[in-house]
Motif scaffolding. Structure first.
Motif, PDB file in Angstrom:
ATOM      1  N   SER A 296       0.603  -0.778   0.270  1.00 30.90           N
ATOM      2  CA  SER A 296      -0.232  -0.265  -0.454  1.00 30.90           C
ATOM      3  C   SER A 296       0.835   1.849   0.075  1.00 30.90           C
ATOM      4  CB  SER A 296      -0.399   0.378   1.018  1.00 30.90           C
ATOM      5  OG  SER A 296      -1.473  -1.351   1.216  1.00 30.90           O
ATOM      6  N   GLY A 297       2.272   1.329   0.305  1.00 28.67           N
ATOM      7  CA  GLY A 297       2.939   2.362  -0.032  1.00 28.67           C
ATOM      8  C   GLY A 297       3.168   3.027   1.295  1.00 28.67           C
ATOM      9  N   VAL A 298       2.774   2.518   2.493  1.00 30.33           N
ATOM     10  CA  VAL A 298       2.541   3.699   3.794  1.00 30.33           C
ATOM     11  C   VAL A 298       2.921   2.665   4.892  1.00 30.33           C
ATOM     12  CG1 VAL A 298       0.415   2.413   4.281  1.00 30.33           C
ATOM     13  CG2 VAL A 298       0.375   4.232   5.495  1.00 30.33           C
ATOM     14  N   SER A 299       3.913   4.082   5.419  1.00 29.91           N
ATOM     15  CA  SER A 299       4.980   3.256   6.740  1.00 29.91           C
ATOM     16  C   SER A 299       3.975   4.149   7.696  1.00 29.91           C
ATOM     17  CB  SER A 299       6.221   4.597   6.275  1.00 29.91           C
ATOM     18  OG  SER A 299       6.586   3.839   5.316  1.00 29.91           O
ATOM     19  N   VAL A 300       3.842   2.751   9.129  1.00 32.26           N
ATOM     20  CA  VAL A 300       3.768   3.783  10.388  1.00 32.26           C
ATOM     21  C   VAL A 300       4.192   3.084  11.539  1.00 32.26           C
ATOM     22  CG1 VAL A 300       1.241   2.941   9.823  1.00 32.26           C
ATOM     23  CG2 VAL A 300       2.745   1.318  10.644  1.00 32.26           C
ATOM     24  N   GLU A 301       4.006   4.374  12.568  1.00 34.70           N
ATOM     25  CA  GLU A 301       4.875   4.298  14.081  1.00 34.70           C
ATOM     26  C   GLU A 301       3.586   3.421  14.858  1.00 34.70           C
ATOM     27  OE1 GLU A 301       4.998   8.571  14.317  1.00 34.70           O
ATOM     28  OE2 GLU A 301       6.973   9.123  13.396  1.00 34.70           O
ATOM     29  N   LEU A 302       4.685   3.144  15.393  1.00 38.12           N
ATOM     30  CA  LEU A 302       3.886   2.433  16.210  1.00 38.12           C
ATOM     31  C   LEU A 302       3.938   2.567  18.018  1.00 38.12           C
ATOM     32  CD1 LEU A 302       5.147  -0.635  15.793  1.00 38.12           C
ATOM     33  CD2 LEU A 302       2.678  -0.347  14.419  1.00 38.12           C
ATOM     34  N   SER A 303       3.092   2.993  18.722  1.00 38.32           N
ATOM     35  CA  SER A 303       2.950   2.956  20.025  1.00 38.32           C
ATOM     36  C   SER A 303       2.177   2.164  20.843  1.00 38.32           C
ATOM     37  CB  SER A 303       2.176   4.591  20.376  1.00 38.32           C
ATOM     38  OG  SER A 303       1.570   4.070  20.102  1.00 38.32           O
ATOM     39  N   ALA A 304       2.585   2.673  21.886  1.00 36.11           N
ATOM     40  CA  ALA A 304       1.362   1.588  22.945  1.00 36.11           C
ATOM     41  C   ALA A 304      -0.230   2.014  23.104  1.00 36.11           C
ATOM     42  CB  ALA A 304       1.375   1.627  24.080  1.00 36.11           C
ATOM     43  N   PRO A 305      -1.108   0.710  23.617  1.00 37.46           N
ATOM     44  CA  PRO A 305      -2.499   1.598  22.885  1.00 37.46           C
ATOM     45  C   PRO A 305      -3.095   2.377  24.346  1.00 37.46           C
ATOM     46  CG  PRO A 305      -2.745  -0.476  23.830  1.00 37.46           C
ATOM     47  CD  PRO A 305      -1.283  -0.172  22.804  1.00 37.46           C
ATOM     48  N   LYS A 306      -3.881   3.492  24.219  1.00 33.24           N
ATOM     49  CA  LYS A 306      -4.129   3.997  25.527  1.00 33.24           C
ATOM     50  C   LYS A 306      -5.438   3.325  26.104  1.00 33.24           C
ATOM     51  CE  LYS A 306      -2.879   8.055  23.164  1.00 33.24           C
ATOM     52  NZ  LYS A 306      -4.019  10.075  22.856  1.00 33.24           N
ATOM     53  N   ILE A 307      -5.042   3.763  27.545  1.00 33.59           N
ATOM     54  CA  ILE A 307      -6.414   3.546  28.387  1.00 33.59           C
ATOM     55  C   ILE A 307      -7.177   3.732  28.872  1.00 33.59           C
ATOM     56  CG2 ILE A 307      -6.564   1.497  30.237  1.00 33.59           C
ATOM     57  CD1 ILE A 307      -5.045   0.037  28.691  1.00 33.59           C
ATOM     58  N   ALA A 308      -8.508   3.734  28.418  1.00 30.84           N
ATOM     59  CA  ALA A 308      -9.777   4.248  28.415  1.00 30.84           C
ATOM     60  C   ALA A 308     -10.187   4.296  29.795  1.00 30.84           C
ATOM     61  CB  ALA A 308     -10.712   3.615  27.070  1.00 30.84           C
ATOM     62  N   TYR A 309      -9.841   5.371  30.629  1.00 31.48           N
ATOM     63  CA  TYR A 309      -9.906   5.176  31.776  1.00 31.48           C
ATOM     64  C   TYR A 309     -10.941   6.203  32.051  1.00 31.48           C
ATOM     65  CZ  TYR A 309      -4.879   4.479  33.291  1.00 31.48           C
ATOM     66  OH  TYR A 309      -3.472   3.474  32.951  1.00 31.48           O
ATOM     67  N   ARG A 310     -11.901   6.331  33.225  1.00 33.05           N
ATOM     68  CA  ARG A 310     -13.031   6.869  33.832  1.00 33.05           C
ATOM     69  C   ARG A 310     -12.637   7.234  35.067  1.00 33.05           C
ATOM     70  NH1 ARG A 310     -13.866   5.115  29.729  1.00 33.05           N
ATOM     71  NH2 ARG A 310     -15.680   3.655  28.781  1.00 33.05           N
TER      72      ARG A 310
END
Length: 689
Positions: A457-471
């Motif tokens: 697809s010719g696209v590069s991505v960066e990875l990060s940790a998933p955010k936690i959906a706090y309340r």
């Protein structure tokens, strides 16, 4: 080319630990039977079955590949399945259409994690199994030790058929009592069994006949009474035992040097089941599963077990489950009702496609350009639905973000195409955390997916940790007022409310009114409620949504001219901002139910990790269902502590552990942890500004 009938077809899945020689075995079989004109090598990246660019680059299989050859008038479809744990989805798809499994074992390393998983997966699929102890040419190969460990681990059904002789390249077939030496292309020459090796041979023959005697009461009597079991009786007993899955034959040799492969292929032809011998599972209208026999003379029906997508479109790998499939036929997709035309059908040897006019019941082929058909779909002339493979769920999740701005849609489209190929991928645009989340079986699979995404697809991505959906919520009570007053000539704005905030029931807002005397007209109540609901989207501690809030409007005031809905909405928001900090606000975190299955000897380490590092609570333990020597631990663990659990568990258990994790509820975050979360949220907010 004449169509090979169902009874002359064998579908063999090659399984085993990564590096045990599955792809090399397929390569050797193809070359020996002149299906290819050269012997490929995994390190050189030129094998038939590892043709994907990522497989060539990495030097190991990441997807199941199909190839076929003809031996002694029998068509053998070989499915080379990956050995690494993270690509187990491909194994499950392959086993769904296989008729038997050959598990490759390294003659030096012996039983490895992949060996045990191969056994478990093939057993769960109800397939006959055989072991091939490979790499007998290694100076440190130890057949005796490896065979003993196989028998100890997998039981007395494991019995020797072909064992190495003292001479390199020489092997003894225990049934025939014949010694063979192998040439450079797998040709066999019979030679004499030396007297000094006969005691070893007799020892293994004793174990062989011990195993085959258990298949038949008459043979059992013969064995215990010391009577001779004839070759014909032994061959029939082995065939019956393999079909009944009470015998697991063991062969030995070297795939790179073609040693012992002829004997394995003889057994595949003589003793392993044709597709007609295996029932197929169909799903009835009520969701129950029923087993039926294939009918080679019936209406054509196919089951799609694998899909690939490239710049030319979709390629669907299928097995003919009933009747004969002829080129040009149009079949109905049972899952979505669309009609699909099989304009051209092919058999494959790796990436090489060979067009055929028809395929018999039980055979494996491919078709291109089925627009509305995916992995697991059934196509037929009636409404039959074949049970799809059950793929493992992915629990390793990362957030992906395109390196170039504005390419989010391109990333999503590319990943969705890859999901057509890989049934163990999950992808979502999380509306709460505003992240694109990609889930897989582990970090290696993620790496492969992103490499394919860039290449295709010719696209590069960066990875990060998933955010936690706090309340956020409150534990106390606050009585406050909010007044919005603005005078700027002409009509002004005026709204005034007095509200009591307390903990509420449920996740949302519980809004009540105890106003008396009309101090706040009823027509402004909806605006006040809406103002509070909008304000709850951002808490006062770290900016997370607020849940479980009760608000009672007990007083206020209004202006005959300047009051309006917007003014009271603003007043409610001001009351919210003033009241929540006084009502003992707390942070909530998602808690999930963790079920982790590990070998009994590793339970202590895993429990220690759950209780300590992961802030979890162990709720109980039970013997693992269907897995002898394993324990399933039930626990509750905060989701925030599970981000790296796939990798950590694999390291703790040498890859033998598995788990599921499903979010179940929210609970209060401990004070010391909450402080860090709040501090990080403020830092993130400052950086955003």
């Amino acid at each position: 080319m004449a169509t090979i009938p169902c009874e002359k077809i064998r579908n063999v899945c090659l399984l085993g630990h990564g590096g045990s020689g599955k792809t090399t075995m397929a390569e050797a079989m193809l070359y020996m039977n002149k299906a290819t004109d050269r012997m490929g090598n995994t390190s050189a990246g030129n094998t038939v079955c590892d043709f994907d660019p990522e497989e060539v680059k990495r030097g190991f299989s990441i997807s199941a590949a199909c190839a076929n050859y003809t031996y002694r008038g029998t068509k053998i479809n070989v499915i080379d399945a990956p050995g690494f744990l993270e690509f187990s989805g491909e194994v499950h798809g392959a086993l769904r259409v296989a008729g038997c499994a050959v598990i490759m074992v390294d003659a030096k390393s012996g039983i490895q994690v992949g060996t045990e998983l191969a056994w478990e997966n093939a057993t769960a699929a109800g397939l006959p199994k055989a072991f091939f102890i490979n790499k007998s040419d290694d100076p440190e190969a130890n057949f005796e030790k490896v065979f003993a460990s196989l028998r100890e681990t997998f039981g007395k059904s494991v019995c020797p058929i072909v064992i190495p002789a003292a001479t390199p390249g020489a092997f003894i077939n225990l049934i025939d009592e014949k010694k063979y030496e192998y040439g450079s292309r797998g040709e066999r020459t019979e030679c004499e069994i030396t007297p000094e090796y006969r005691p070893t041979m007799e020892q293994y023959r004793e174990e062989l006949f011990d195993a085959i005697a258990s298949t038949n009461d008459d043979l059992m009597m013969k064995f215990f009474e010391g009577e001779e079991i004839t070759r014909e009786e032994a061959v029939q007993a082995i065939q019956d035992g393999i079909l009944a899955r009470t015998i697991t034959p063991v062969f030995s040799g070297s795939a790179t040097k073609f040693w012992g492969i002829g004997s394995l292929m003889d057994s595949i032809v003589d003793s392993f089941p044709a597709p007609i011998h295996k029932s197929v599972r169909i799903v009835k209208e009520d969701g129950s599963v029923e087993k039926l026999k294939m009918n080679p003379e019936g209406e054509p029906a196919v089951f799609v077990f694998k899909t690939t997508v490239d710049q030319f479109g979709r390629t669907s790998y299928f097995k003919v489950m009933n009747g004969t499939l002829k080129s040009g036929v149009t079949l109905k997709n049972a899952q979505n009702g669309t009609m699909e035309k099989f304009a051209h059908i092919y058999t494959v040897i790796g990436k090489k496609q060979v067009e055929v006019d028809e395929l018999a019941c039980g055979d494996i082929g491919v078709v291109t350009k089925l627009a509305n058909t995916s992995t697991g779909h059934t196509l037929s002339l009636n409404d039959v639905v074949y049970a799809p493979a059950v793929f493992p769920e992915p629990f390793y999740t990362v957030a992906v973000r395109p390196k170039a701005k504005g390419e989010e849609d391109k990333v999503a489209q590319g990943i969705f195409k890859l999901m057509d190929e890989d049934m163990t991928l999950r992808f979502e645009n999380n509306p709460e955390t505003k992240q694109l989340l990609l889930s897989a079986m582990g970090d290696m699979q993620i790496d492969v997916v992103l490499a394919k995404l860039k290449a295709r697809s010719g696209v590069s991505v960066e990875l990060s940790a998933p955010k936690i959906a706090y309340r956020e919520t409150i534990k106390g009570k606050a009585v406050v007022e909010g007044k919005h007053k603005k005078q700027s000539g002409g009509h002004g704005q005026y709204g005034h409310v007095k509200i009591t905030f307390t903990p509420g029931e449920g996740d949302g807002l519980t809004f009540t009114q105890s106003v008396v005397g009309g101090s706040v007209p009823k027509n402004y109540f909806p605006a006040i409620e809406k103002g509070l609901q909008e304000a709850m989207q951002k808490g006062v501690l770290a900016g997370y949504p607020v849940v479980g809030l009760a608000a009672d409007l007990f007083d206020g005031s209004y202006h005959d001219v300047d009051s309006n809905e917007l003014s009271f909405k603003m007043a409610a928001s001001l009351a919210y901002k003033a009241g929540l900090p006084q009502a003992k606000p707390v942070l909530l975190e998602p808690i999930g139910e963790l079920n982790v299955t590990v070998p009994d000897g590793m339970v202590g380490d895993v429990m220690g990790d759950i209780n300590g590092k992961r802030r979890g609570s162990v709720l109980g333990m039970n013997p693992a269902e269907g897995k002898s020597g394993y324990t399933t631990i039930q626990a509750e663990v905060p989701k925030a502590e599970m981000v790296d659990y796939t990798i950590a568990l694999r390291a703790m258990t040498q890859g033998k552990g598995g788990y599921t994790f499903y979010q179940s509820r929210y609970d209060e975050v401990p004070g010391n942890v909450a402080e860090k979360i709040i501090a990080q949220a403020k830092l993130d907010a400052e950086n955003d500004d």
